[in-house]
Design a protein around this motif. Structure first.
Motif, short mmCIF file in Angstrom:
data_model
loop_
_atom_site.label_atom_id
_atom_site.label_comp_id
_atom_site.label_asym_id
_atom_site.label_seq_id
_atom_site.Cartn_x
_atom_site.Cartn_y
_atom_site.Cartn_z
N TYR A 30 -27.82 157.62 -60.15
CA TYR A 30 -27.20 156.29 -60.02
C TYR A 30 -26.43 156.00 -61.30
O TYR A 30 -26.90 156.29 -62.39
CB TYR A 30 -28.27 155.22 -59.84
N ALA A 32 -24.98 152.87 -63.39
CA ALA A 32 -24.89 151.41 -63.53
C ALA A 32 -23.85 151.10 -64.59
O ALA A 32 -22.67 151.36 -64.41
CB ALA A 32 -26.27 150.84 -63.84
N GLY A 33 -24.27 150.58 -65.76
CA GLY A 33 -23.30 150.25 -66.81
C GLY A 33 -22.72 151.48 -67.50
O GLY A 33 -21.69 151.40 -68.17
N GLY A 34 -23.42 152.59 -67.36
CA GLY A 34 -22.92 153.85 -67.93
C GLY A 34 -23.05 153.94 -69.45
O GLY A 34 -22.65 154.94 -70.03
N GLN A 35 -23.61 152.93 -70.08
CA GLN A 35 -23.66 152.94 -71.55
C GLN A 35 -24.63 154.00 -72.08
O GLN A 35 -24.46 154.49 -73.19
CB GLN A 35 -24.08 151.56 -72.07
N SER A 36 -25.60 154.34 -71.30
CA SER A 36 -26.53 155.41 -71.71
C SER A 36 -26.21 156.70 -70.98
O SER A 36 -26.30 157.78 -71.56
CB SER A 36 -27.98 155.00 -71.41
N LEU A 37 -25.83 156.60 -69.72
CA LEU A 37 -25.61 157.82 -68.93
C LEU A 37 -24.35 158.58 -69.37
O LEU A 37 -24.37 159.80 -69.49
CB LEU A 37 -25.52 157.45 -67.44
N HIS A 78 -26.18 142.66 -69.70
CA HIS A 78 -26.90 142.02 -70.82
C HIS A 78 -26.21 140.71 -71.20
O HIS A 78 -26.86 139.72 -71.51
CB HIS A 78 -26.93 142.94 -72.05
N THR A 111 -26.54 147.21 -68.18
CA THR A 111 -27.20 146.35 -67.19
C THR A 111 -28.70 146.24 -67.46
O THR A 111 -29.30 147.14 -68.05
CB THR A 111 -27.01 146.91 -65.78
N GLU A 124 -35.33 146.60 -75.63
CA GLU A 124 -35.95 145.27 -75.59
C GLU A 124 -36.41 144.88 -74.19
O GLU A 124 -37.46 144.27 -74.03
CB GLU A 124 -34.96 144.22 -76.11
N LEU A 167 -33.76 150.83 -58.49
CA LEU A 167 -34.33 149.60 -59.05
C LEU A 167 -33.39 148.47 -58.66
O LEU A 167 -32.20 148.51 -58.97
CB LEU A 167 -34.44 149.75 -60.57
N PHE A 193 -30.80 150.77 -82.06
CA PHE A 193 -32.14 150.69 -81.49
C PHE A 193 -33.15 150.44 -82.62
O PHE A 193 -33.00 150.96 -83.72
CB PHE A 193 -32.49 151.99 -80.77
C1 LIG Z 1 -24.32 152.16 -79.36
C2 LIG Z 1 -25.39 151.70 -78.39
C3 LIG Z 1 -26.38 150.88 -78.85
C4 LIG Z 1 -27.37 150.45 -77.99
N1 LIG Z 1 -28.34 149.65 -78.48
C5 LIG Z 1 -29.29 149.19 -77.63
C6 LIG Z 1 -30.32 148.32 -78.08
O1 LIG Z 1 -30.36 147.95 -79.27
N2 LIG Z 1 -31.26 147.93 -77.20
C7 LIG Z 1 -31.23 148.33 -75.89
O2 LIG Z 1 -32.10 147.94 -75.13
N3 LIG Z 1 -30.27 149.13 -75.43
C8 LIG Z 1 -29.30 149.58 -76.27
N4 LIG Z 1 -28.34 150.41 -75.78
C9 LIG Z 1 -28.45 150.87 -74.39
C10 LIG Z 1 -27.77 149.91 -73.44
O3 LIG Z 1 -28.46 148.72 -73.40
C11 LIG Z 1 -27.68 150.57 -72.06
O4 LIG Z 1 -26.70 149.92 -71.41
C12 LIG Z 1 -28.91 150.52 -71.19
O5 LIG Z 1 -30.03 151.07 -71.80
C13 LIG Z 1 -28.69 151.28 -69.87
O6 LIG Z 1 -28.01 150.47 -69.02
P1 LIG Z 1 -26.74 150.93 -68.24
O7 LIG Z 1 -26.48 149.90 -67.22
O8 LIG Z 1 -25.68 151.22 -69.17
O9 LIG Z 1 -27.31 152.26 -67.50
P2 LIG Z 1 -26.61 153.62 -67.19
O10 LIG Z 1 -26.16 154.24 -68.44
O11 LIG Z 1 -25.62 153.48 -66.12
O12 LIG Z 1 -27.86 154.41 -66.60
C14 LIG Z 1 -28.95 154.80 -67.42
C15 LIG Z 1 -29.96 155.57 -66.56
O13 LIG Z 1 -30.62 154.68 -65.68
C16 LIG Z 1 -30.38 155.04 -64.30
N5 LIG Z 1 -30.16 153.78 -63.58
C17 LIG Z 1 -29.30 152.81 -63.94
N6 LIG Z 1 -29.42 151.77 -63.09
C18 LIG Z 1 -30.37 152.09 -62.18
C19 LIG Z 1 -30.95 151.43 -61.08
N7 LIG Z 1 -30.57 150.19 -60.76
N8 LIG Z 1 -31.91 152.06 -60.39
C20 LIG Z 1 -32.30 153.31 -60.73
N9 LIG Z 1 -31.81 153.98 -61.76
C21 LIG Z 1 -30.85 153.38 -62.50
C22 LIG Z 1 -29.18 155.94 -64.34
O14 LIG Z 1 -29.20 156.84 -63.27
C23 LIG Z 1 -29.32 156.63 -65.68
O15 LIG Z 1 -30.21 157.69 -65.57
C24 LIG Z 1 -27.34 150.85 -76.61
C25 LIG Z 1 -26.32 151.66 -76.15
C26 LIG Z 1 -25.34 152.10 -77.01
C27 LIG Z 1 -24.24 152.97 -76.48
#
Ligand SMILES: Cc1cc2nc3c(=O)[nH]c(=O)nc-3n(C[C@H](O)[C@H](O)[C@H](O)COP(=O)(O)OP(=O)(O)OC[C@H]3O[C@@H](n4cnc5c(N)ncnc54)[C@H](O)[C@@H]3O)c2cc1C
Lengths: 280, 787
Positions: A30, A32-37, A78, A111, A124, A167, A193
């Motif tokens: 999946y 979502a925001g792609g910030q971690s993936l 967020h 997200t 958090e 989720l 982090f």
């Molecule tokens: C520079 C940087 C600093 C950061 N600092 C922090 C911080 O201080 N604190 C913090 O909490 N986070 C931090 N993050 C992480 C950020 O908050 C991410 O956005 C978050 O952890 C993942 O959310 P996403 O929507 O981007 O998920 P994605 O990157 O899209 O997905 C992450 C993973 O979750 C899975 N996934 C996503 N949504 C669902 C769903 N609905 N159901 C099932 N699986 C799902 C995906 O398949 C993937 O494996 C940081 C990121 C960066 C790049």
């Protein structure tokens, strides 16, 4: 630093998203925001064949009241959590966390559900879920199921969510009026982090703290709640006794910049400060 | 503030003005190498060794060759006709290095050394194919231990060199032992300066375009020294100099990272020659961390001899520094250590000085000159020792410096190590600093806050900086890096001015100050001056921008060329208007009567006649395009000076350091553009904060970089940067007419020492001294005995 090739699909309904994921299983993710993936894909540390972009599922987005509690849709950014009046008035602990989560650009993309699904031990939102007895709502073709936060976080990036479950939201029970919330963390640079973090919440009656909740994050493979510490604070035990409970309860690993012992020390310092703030 | 504008009084020189070219960058219309798209262009990606040291037994490329979009797969042997290279400077006695090939052939010597190249239709496809290459490695012993690298039983990286010593130097001036015997105290201190790197926003990038019909190679490259690239690439690729054209348009930060020849960049051009097609290479962030040069990495044991009255008598130290497996071509990896031997503590009136420096090869990433080469270490050792001496005798850090800095009236001055200083202003700078920061008030506040359990510290670092180097820097050592720079100034028919210059722009504002200088020198509005830099085909031959030489060397060439052009314009105007040339001057684009200011003729009218009606000028031939060159000769280097103060607070429970403020007073001679000098100081201070608190290339014992990405390698971000106050004192150099010294590196030079001294000042009540950078929270907690 280019991702390995993958296919991309953007489904229009939850059912379609879940069906696709179940068809492709572990070779699909999946998105979502792609910030971690996306970074992980670009580093080629992960190489799924298919990305199922859930950003078209608008029903997963937003904060609302449900009965006496609060529901946060998985796709809520967020930054939207930060702006939500419901969160501000009913989930103060979440509001306290916002300034610590990354930077504005990442808060606009990342997200709530993505963070809870990923379960980074220093994040958090997972810590908030644990502190506030949230229920994580998961969806598969068999329907919905709810998992208590205490049963959900199992280890490093490991949760009770099975491979294909989506989720869809997190449900928070009502927080008693007059509860005070504190979120403290230490990061080498603002927005990084946490190398150690603590969430603390309690109701102050006279000089006593009641309904004490304490969750540590960034110091273990998952967020950690220590009931001995909560009890110690509620009973007004001396800090040394509480520190012993911390020593007994956590055993952080070393990382490249600090040893586990340093992290434990920092967790203790933060807890002391959090309790001081709760008492004020 | 003490800004003097010597040459063009009342003009542009000395005025703050923003960089006009910054607008283009902000609008996203810059032209970085990655923005250049040529027809039939290909992309190359490099496979890099995962081992720090390994024999390459076999490379299988068949699968990669068949991958979609792949045009060519090449390994080290395919580049065997490219000359090998080593950065050895002939004037550094005993310096040695093994010969390096563009792509490793039988052996990889650091994690990140390229071992194969894939050229494909896109970078994406090239990376896909890289994964299909199989390499058999046989790991070899890894040398990363700076302390054991010269031991008799240490594993030697290059057998032909016999040991791992790249370069060593001993300086023994005055009789250290005899002088030290007269001291009341000899204070010792060990320092560690971490290995770190440059992290340019724009990674290294090159686009080679070989046109076989012309037998010419055009190289678009993100670089600071276009003529050096031309010279080195021509030599190594076996081409005549005239066959290589180097173009540097916009460069997104450089900091010394981009003054070197990198094997992968050269290989990219060789691939273009093999294929007859343009080939582009843009280093991504991950490969930047293991292939851009690293710097610093010193272990220093120092001593200072001081009397109880606070007279500093002598300094001695031993410095071990760990470079990469090869001395980087062509500038070498030894200038850092050499500078430290030359300048450490030389701003004090010492009687004796002893330095021993050893530069040691290791299996870590290549290492060479990075912003403020050697200076942060030289200043760190000296100012760390001076504060240690002050603590020992209970003297205020300002007072001990006042007692020992070279007096302002003592110049010209030769330091105990033999450095020749034309003119400096240490005491005026220190006085300005004390005023600007309100030193006494900060000390009072410190005492009050300590009572409340808050620990603030004030740290001072006096310093000098080598700028405007003469040919004593490289030319004398046989390194073909130009010490001189040239400028062509041309008047066009409309009266507008074009300046063509060998010094380019990497974001520091070089083009802006050249425009200011030219506008004043001629007497024209700034908007009518246009700059052309960064193209070896059109700009006069020059050294480029490094060692803070752009303003002092390039600026003087601009002044000389523009003055000569002015003279020629006046000669023409005198002839046209039949006026005595002595009575004419140029103001705001018009030739006027110097006494009355009455307009005689506009430059546009001069241009019209010169270019379209020269028949009316009889035998006179107007020369409205002139070139002048400049090189410093009176002194090997033009030393600048300054002082930086840091104010910080230490959370003694968490070990976190919060920077409160910096003050910097610097003397770069004529301040051509205060805003740009301030920007240089601020940026330089940030570069000094990095390795002092955050930045560190951490290697494990296997030579693996542990934190080579932007999440784990901590670069300070805006939230970590406090306010900075920058003041100027101006003592112009007399060697040039404009009087400008360099200003690009002073902040980087002085900041680490200022932070270290502030930290130790804050920790004074705890009787602990920290000298192992970067100062992480854990190190502070350990120093305090809390973990
Ligand atoms: C520079 C940087 C600093 C950061 N600092 C922090 C911080 O201080 N604190 C913090 O909490 N986070 C931090 N993050 C992480 C950020 O908050 C991410 O956005 C978050 O952890 C993942 O959310 P996403 O929507 O981007 O998920 P994605 O990157 O899209 O997905 C992450 C993973 O979750 C899975 N996934 C996503 N949504 C669902 C769903 N609905 N159901 C099932 N699986 C799902 C995906 O398949 C993937 O494996 C940081 C990121 C960066 C790049």
């Amino acid at each position: 630093m280019k991702a390995a090739p993958f296919l991309y699909v953007k489904p229009k309904s939850i059912d379609e998203a879940v069906a696709l994921k179940e068809r492709h299983g572990a070779s699909a993710r999946y998105l979502a925001g792609g910030q971690s993936l996306m970074p992980v894909l670009n580093f080629r540390l992960d190489r799924p064949d298919l990305l199922i972009d859930i950003n078209g599922l608008s029903e997963l987005r937003g904060v609302s009241n449900s009965g006496s509690g609060v529901k946060i849709g998985a796709l809520t950014r967020h930054a939207e959590v930060a702006k939500s009046e419901i969160v501000k008035s009913q989930l103060a602990l979440l509001s306290e966390c916002i300034p610590h989560i990354a930077h504005p650009a990442i808060r606009s993309g990342g997200t709530f559900g993505g963070s809870v699904a990923l379960a980074d031990p220093a994040a958090e939102w997972p810590a908030c879920c644990l502190a506030l007895d949230a229920r994580i709502v998961l969806r598969s073709s068999k329907g919905e199921r709810r998992v208590e936060a205490k049963d959900y976080f199992l280890g490093l990036y490991d949760t009770a969510r099975t491979e294909n479950e989506l989720l869809i939201r997190v449900e928070f029970p009502a927080v008693a009026a007059g509860t005070k919330a504190v979120a403290l963390e230490l990061a080498r640079r603002r927005g990084d982090f946490a190398i150690a973090g603590v969430l603390a919440q309690a109701k102050k009656t006279g000089v006593r703290l009641e309904n004490v909740r304490v969750v540590f994050f960034g110091i273990s493979d998952r967020p950690v709640r220590l009931s001995a510490v909560e009890q110690g604070i509620a009973e007004g035990q001396p800090m040394e006794t509480i520190h012993q409970a911390i020593d007994a309860g956590i055993n952080p690993d070393d990382d490249i910049y600090q040893s586990g012992a340093t992290k434990t020390h920092l967790a203790k310092v933060l807890l002391g400060r959090a309790v001081e703030q709760l008492r004020q | 503030m003490n800004v003097q504008s010597k040459p063009g009084k009342g003009g542009y020189i000395g005025q703050s003005m923003p960089r006009p070219n910054a607008v283009r960058l902000v609008e996203g219309r810059a032209q970085y190498v990655d923005d250049v798209m040529l027809p039939r262009m290909l992309h190359v990606a490099y496979l890099r060794s995962p081992h720090a040291h390994a024999k390459i037994l076999a490379i299988r490329t068949d699968a990669a060759k068949k991958a979609p979009g792949v045009v060519l797969v090449a390994t080290g042997k395919d580049f065997a006709n490219i000359e090998k290279f080593a950065g050895v400077l002939a004037h550094f006695k005993g310096m040695k290095s093994a010969q390096q090939s563009v792509i490793a052939i039988d052996r990889a010597c650091w994690q990140g050394e390229p071992v194969a190249a894939v050229v494909a239709e896109s970078r994406h496809l090239a990376e896909d194919a890289l994964e299909l290459i199989e390499v058999d490695y046989q790991p070899l012993p890894v040398m990363v231990d700076i302390e054991r690298g010269l031991d008799a039983d240490a594993s030697v990286i290059h057998a032909e060199l016999k040991d791992n010593l790249c370069f060593s130097r001993d300086v023994d001036a005055g009789d250290f032992d005899a002088v030290a015997a007269r001291a009341d105290h000899i204070v010792e201190q060990t320092f560690r300066f971490p290995r770190h790197t440059g992290v340019c926003l724009e990674g290294r990038s090159v686009l080679g375009n070989w046109i076989s019909a012309d037998k010419r190679l055009t190289v678009y490259i993100s670089h600071q020294a276009p003529n050096m690239v031309q010279d080195c690439f021509a030599k190594l690729l076996g081409l005549p100099e005239s066959a290589v054209r180097v173009i540097c348009v916009d460069v997104g930060g450089s900091f010394g990272i981009k003054t070197h020849v990198y094997g992968d960049e050269l290989a990219t051009c060789a691939l273009s020659m093999m294929l007859g097609r343009p080939v582009k290479f843009v280093a991504d962030r991950l490969e930047s961390f293991v292939s851009d040069i690293h710097s610093r990495d010193h272990l220093v044991k120092g001593k200072i001899a001081v009397t109880k009255e606070g007279k500093l008598l002598a300094v001695s130290f031993e410095d071990r520094l760990a470079v990469g497996p090869y001395s980087v071509y062509p500038r070498g990896s030894a200038v850092e250590g050499n500078q430290i031997c030359n300048i450490t503590a030389q701003w004090y009136t010492l009687e004796a000085y002893r330095a021993r420096m050893q530069t040691v090869f290791t299996n870590m990433a290549p290492y060479s000159n990075y912003r403020a080469v050697g200076h942060p270490v030289a200043v760190g050792i000296a100012e760390g020792l001076v504060d240690a001496a002050a603590r020992k005798i209970g003297m205020d850090p300002i007072e001990i410096r006042r007692n020992n800095l070279i007096p302002d009236h003592a110049f010209p001055f030769q330091s105990v190590s033999g450095m020749k200083f034309e003119v400096m202003s240490h005491h005026r700078c220190l006085d300005e600093l004390v005023k600007a920061m309100n030193y006494e008030a900060l000390r009072k506040e410190q005492v009050e806050l300590r009572k409340k359990g808050r620990y603030r510290g004030i740290g001072i670092a006096s310093m000098i900086e080598i700028t405007n180097p003469s040919a004593m820097f490289y030319g004398i050592g046989g390194v073909r890096v130009s010490a001189q720079d040239g400028c062509t100034a041309r008047m066009e028919p409309s009266g507008s001015i074009v300046i063509l210059h060998g010094c380019g722009e990497q974001g520091q504002g070089t083009e802006t100050i050249f425009a200011q200088i030219a506008a004043d020198a001629i007497g024209v509005p700034l908007e009518t001056v246009r700059l052309v830099t960064g193209d070896t085909e059109v700009t006069p031959y020059g050294g480029g921008t490094w060692a803070s030489r752009g303003a002092g060397v390039g600026g003087e060439a601009t002044w000389q060329a523009a003055r000569a052009l002015r003279h020629n314009i006046l000669e023409l105007a005198a002839l046209i208007t039949q006026t005595d040339i002595g009575k004419l001057t140029i103001v705001n684009g018009s030739v006027v009567d110097s006494a009355s200011g009455e307009e005689k003729i506009t430059l546009a009218e001069c241009g019209r006649i010169a270019y379209f009606r020269p028949d009316t000028l009889d035998s006179y031939r107007p020369e409205l395009c002139v070139t002048r060159h400049f090189v410093p000769k009176q002194f090997p280097f033009c030393f600048t000076n300054g002082v930086i103060a840091c104010h910080l607070e230490v959370d003694v429970n968490t070990g976190f350091i919060e920077l409160q403020k910096f003050w910097a007073v610097e003397d770069c001679g004529t301040v051509l553009n205060p805003q740009l000098v301030d920007e240089q100081m601020r940026g330089g201070i940030v570069h000094g904060i990095g390795p002092t608190l955050f930045e560190h290339c951490i290697y494990n014992e296997n030579g693996q970089l542990q934190n080579g990405n932007m999440a784990d390698y901590l670069v300070p971000m805006p939230c970590e940067i406090p306010d900075m106050v920058v003041c100027h004192v101006s003592t112009p150099t007399k060697e040039t007419e404009i009087g400008a010294k360099g200003a690009g590196e002073a902040g980087t030079a002085g900041t680490p020492a200022a932070i270290m001294n502030a930290l130790n000042d804050a920790l004074l009540p705890f009787n602990t001294v920290l000298t192992d950078m970067p100062f992480t929270p854990e190190k502070v907690l350990k120093g305090l005995g809390k973990v």
